[in-house]
Write an enzyme that holds these catalytic residues in place. Structure first.
Site, PDB file in Angstrom:
ATOM      1  N   CYS A  53       0.852  -1.184  -0.041  1.00 49.06           N
ATOM      2  CA  CYS A  53      -0.047  -0.107  -0.120  1.00 49.06           C
ATOM      3  C   CYS A  53       0.956   1.163  -0.099  1.00 49.06           C
ATOM      4  CB  CYS A  53      -1.035   0.036   1.298  1.00 49.06           C
ATOM      5  SG  CYS A  53      -2.250  -1.082   0.949  1.00 49.06           S
TER       6      CYS A  53
HETATM    7  N1  COA Z   1     -20.675  -9.047   7.402  1.00 50.27           N
HETATM    8  C1  COA Z   1     -20.990  -9.001   8.731  1.00 50.27           C
HETATM    9  N2  COA Z   1     -20.361  -9.472   9.679  1.00 50.27           N
HETATM   10  C2  COA Z   1     -19.139  -9.471   9.589  1.00 50.27           C
HETATM   11  C3  COA Z   1     -18.361  -9.274   8.508  1.00 50.27           C
HETATM   12  C4  COA Z   1     -19.145  -9.060   7.183  1.00 50.27           C
HETATM   13  N3  COA Z   1     -18.642  -8.976   5.808  1.00 50.27           N
HETATM   14  N4  COA Z   1     -17.295  -9.453   8.273  1.00 50.27           N
HETATM   15  C5  COA Z   1     -16.868  -9.599   9.704  1.00 50.27           C
HETATM   16  N5  COA Z   1     -18.054  -9.774  10.420  1.00 50.27           N
HETATM   17  C6  COA Z   1     -18.313 -10.039  11.857  1.00 50.27           C
HETATM   18  C7  COA Z   1     -17.050 -10.691  12.568  1.00 50.27           C
HETATM   19  O1  COA Z   1     -17.268 -12.314  12.343  1.00 50.27           O
HETATM   20  C8  COA Z   1     -17.224 -10.251  14.028  1.00 50.27           C
HETATM   21  O2  COA Z   1     -18.261 -10.961  14.564  1.00 50.27           O
HETATM   22  P1  COA Z   1     -17.856 -11.387  16.184  1.00 50.27           P
HETATM   23  O3  COA Z   1     -17.556 -10.087  16.950  1.00 50.27           O
HETATM   24  O4  COA Z   1     -19.188 -12.085  16.517  1.00 50.27           O
HETATM   25  O5  COA Z   1     -16.641 -12.273  16.204  1.00 50.27           O
HETATM   26  C9  COA Z   1     -17.624  -9.021  13.903  1.00 50.27           C
HETATM   27  O6  COA Z   1     -18.204  -8.517  12.439  1.00 50.27           O
HETATM   28  C10 COA Z   1     -16.254  -7.874  13.882  1.00 50.27           C
HETATM   29  O7  COA Z   1     -15.270  -8.226  12.925  1.00 50.27           O
HETATM   30  P2  COA Z   1     -13.960  -7.756  12.878  1.00 50.27           P
HETATM   31  O8  COA Z   1     -13.183  -8.364  11.592  1.00 50.27           O
HETATM   32  O9  COA Z   1     -13.039  -7.683  14.241  1.00 50.27           O
HETATM   33  O10 COA Z   1     -14.392  -6.416  12.128  1.00 50.27           O
HETATM   34  P3  COA Z   1     -13.392  -4.951  12.115  1.00 50.27           P
HETATM   35  O11 COA Z   1     -14.486  -4.050  13.147  1.00 50.27           O
HETATM   36  O12 COA Z   1     -12.180  -5.142  12.773  1.00 50.27           O
HETATM   37  O13 COA Z   1     -13.508  -4.684  10.841  1.00 50.27           O
HETATM   38  C11 COA Z   1     -12.195  -4.608   8.948  1.00 50.27           C
HETATM   39  C12 COA Z   1     -12.855  -5.289   9.710  1.00 50.27           C
HETATM   40  C13 COA Z   1     -11.362  -5.339   7.867  1.00 50.27           C
HETATM   41  C14 COA Z   1     -13.063  -3.416   8.138  1.00 50.27           C
HETATM   42  C15 COA Z   1     -10.894  -3.667   9.844  1.00 50.27           C
HETATM   43  O14 COA Z   1     -10.353  -4.714  10.866  1.00 50.27           O
HETATM   44  C16 COA Z   1     -10.063  -2.807   9.200  1.00 50.27           C
HETATM   45  O15 COA Z   1     -10.362  -2.126   8.426  1.00 50.27           O
HETATM   46  N6  COA Z   1      -8.702  -3.050   9.464  1.00 50.27           N
HETATM   47  C17 COA Z   1      -7.518  -2.680   8.797  1.00 50.27           C
HETATM   48  C18 COA Z   1      -7.584  -2.445   7.357  1.00 50.27           C
HETATM   49  C19 COA Z   1      -6.253  -2.285   6.658  1.00 50.27           C
HETATM   50  O16 COA Z   1      -5.910  -1.018   6.873  1.00 50.27           O
HETATM   51  N7  COA Z   1      -5.639  -3.029   6.034  1.00 50.27           N
HETATM   52  C20 COA Z   1      -4.842  -2.912   5.152  1.00 50.27           C
HETATM   53  C21 COA Z   1      -4.976  -3.434   4.056  1.00 50.27           C
HETATM   54  S1  COA Z   1      -3.792  -2.635   2.894  1.00 50.27           S
END
Ligand code: COA
Length: 375
Positions: A159
């Site tokens: 990135c």
């Molecule tokens: N739809 C519904 N629920 C979902 C889901 C979806 N598509 N994806 C995950 N969930 C659920 C999970 O299972 C989890 O449920 P639980 O609490 O019962 O276990 C809950 O939602 C939270 O999931 P989590 O993965 O912890 O979500 P988050 O708030 O961390 O958000 C991202 C996920 C990916 C958006 C976030 O972590 C993020 O943006 N991280 C950094 C990204 C980044 O910069 N990456 C670099 C890439 S270059």
């Protein structure tokens, strides 16, 4: 050799694919895939031998990431519940590669804005988080298609590829080894995203950005003078993609989930935010730029809450939306291209003397910042 010339960004361009996938469309396809998988494995699921594929939700996607839609090169293949992957046909060796083709559009726009002819460019850096092939470099193909001079090479810092590429080009201009460069970022993220993984299937989109950099004394029109650049890396396995040429030597490669983008999103949040906030604060302090001097932040576009956090930390207050423009609601995460899309779309209104900062961050970990002042 000219000593210590200043470099300036004199043009930018964005190639946006014509096809869009909204969150609703994405979730309909994902849930159809999940239903099919669960029906197929109903017995194993009932016996407790296999976990069902859970349903995705458009509301979750918007609230967890800020993303509302993404542009892609192939919508039909990506949304086909029996496929869930873009259909990007192999091209013969004598046809332009996908990445080079999108790069030419972005570069042509950037060159036109800069008022620079392709032949005046001395270096093409194709900086992206994945390259379509190992060699010949995509950058050299772009050089050939555009008709630029000098040399060209590919680089990958995930990135942060764009800002690291800008630092490399800036340093070459400052040292006098080149006069002008293009840094181009064709990101076909749809081809390294696992669209069947609910936790990340919504994250990425496709795009290509380009910036023209020139020695300031050669620039003809509007420009952003690069005051300084700063890059940093720190090893982490929390964002990883194991695909590569050694893949062919492994068994059962089709089952290897780690051949696509894999992340531990929560850890990324926790570890990258302080790293980036400190990086920007140190860069600004060393340049004598205070929060009040900063008119705009063009941040990496991965997650809205991440950007809100960084903006608040850097400015010491909640930024006005115009001070820290987000484009991820429209484009999703486009890896290295995100901060450059924001720059390309939200920089022309700045007045001479206004200072802003481009910052990208991600896998590696890596973080790169570029401090610019409108001339
Ligand atoms: N739809 C519904 N629920 C979902 C889901 C979806 N598509 N994806 C995950 N969930 C659920 C999970 O299972 C989890 O449920 P639980 O609490 O019962 O276990 C809950 O939602 C939270 O999931 P989590 O993965 O912890 O979500 P988050 O708030 O961390 O958000 C991202 C996920 C990916 C958006 C976030 O972590 C993020 O943006 N991280 C950094 C990204 C980044 O910069 N990456 C670099 C890439 S270059």
């Amino acid at each position: 050799m000219t000593q210590e010339r200043r470099a300036a960004i004199t043009g930018s361009g964005v190639f946006t694919p014509s096809e869009v996938i909204t969150n609703d469309e994405l979730v309909v396809a994902f849930n159809a895939y999940a239903d099919r998988q669960n029906a197929l494995h109903a017995e194993a699921i009932a016996a407790g031998e296999r976990a069902p594929v859970p349903q995705s939700s458009a509301e979750f996607i918007k609230s967890a990431s800020g993303i509302e839609q993404r542009f892609v090169l192939d919508k039909a293949g990506t949304l086909d519940p029996d496929r869930m992957f873009p259909r990007l046909a192999d091209r013969p060796d004598d046809a332009p590669s996908q990445m080079a083709e999108m790069a030419v559009t972005a570069c042509t726009e950037a060159l036109a804005k800069a008022g620079v002819a392709a032949g005046e460019i001395d270096a093409v850096i194709c900086a992206a988080s994945n390259h379509e092939r190992a060699y010949p470099a995509i950058a050299i193909e772009i050089q050939e298609l555009l008709g630029t001079g000098g040399f060209a090479f590919d680089m990958n810092v995930a990135c942060s590829s764009a800002t690291f590429g800008i630092q490399a080009a800036t340093d070459m201009i400052r040292s006098g080894s080149i006069d002008r460069a293009i840094v181009v970022n064709p990101e076909i993220c749809s081809a390294h995203l696992e669209w069947r993984d609910r936790d990340c299937h919504f994250i990425f989109g496709d795009v290509c950005t380009a910036v023209v950099l020139e020695a300031e004394d050669l620039a003809k029109g509007d420009r952003f003078v690069i005051r300084s650049t700063r890059c940093a890396t720190q090893f982490s396995n929390n964002i990883r993609n194991n695909d590569g040429f050694l893949r062919r030597t492994r068994d059962a490669m089709d089952d290897r989930r780690d051949m696509q983008f894999v992340q531990n999103g929560r850890k990324v949040f926790k570890e990258v935010l302080p790293m980036v906030s400190k990086h920007i604060a140190d860069h600004m302090a060393d340049e004598g730029v205070g929060a009040d001097d900063l008119k705009r932040l063009w941040l990496h576009q991965a997650n809205k809450s991440m950007n809100d956090f960084i903006g608040k930390k850097v400015l010491g207050r909640v930024p006005d939306p115009a001070e820290q423009p987000n484009i991820l609601q429209d484009y999703a995460n486009t890896s290295s291209a995100g901060s450059i899309i924001a720059f390309a779309k939200y920089s022309e209104d700045l007045a001479p003397g206004d200072t802003g900062l481009i910052c990208s961050f991600g896998a590696g970990y890596s973080v790169g910042s570029v401090l610019v002042t409108r001339a």
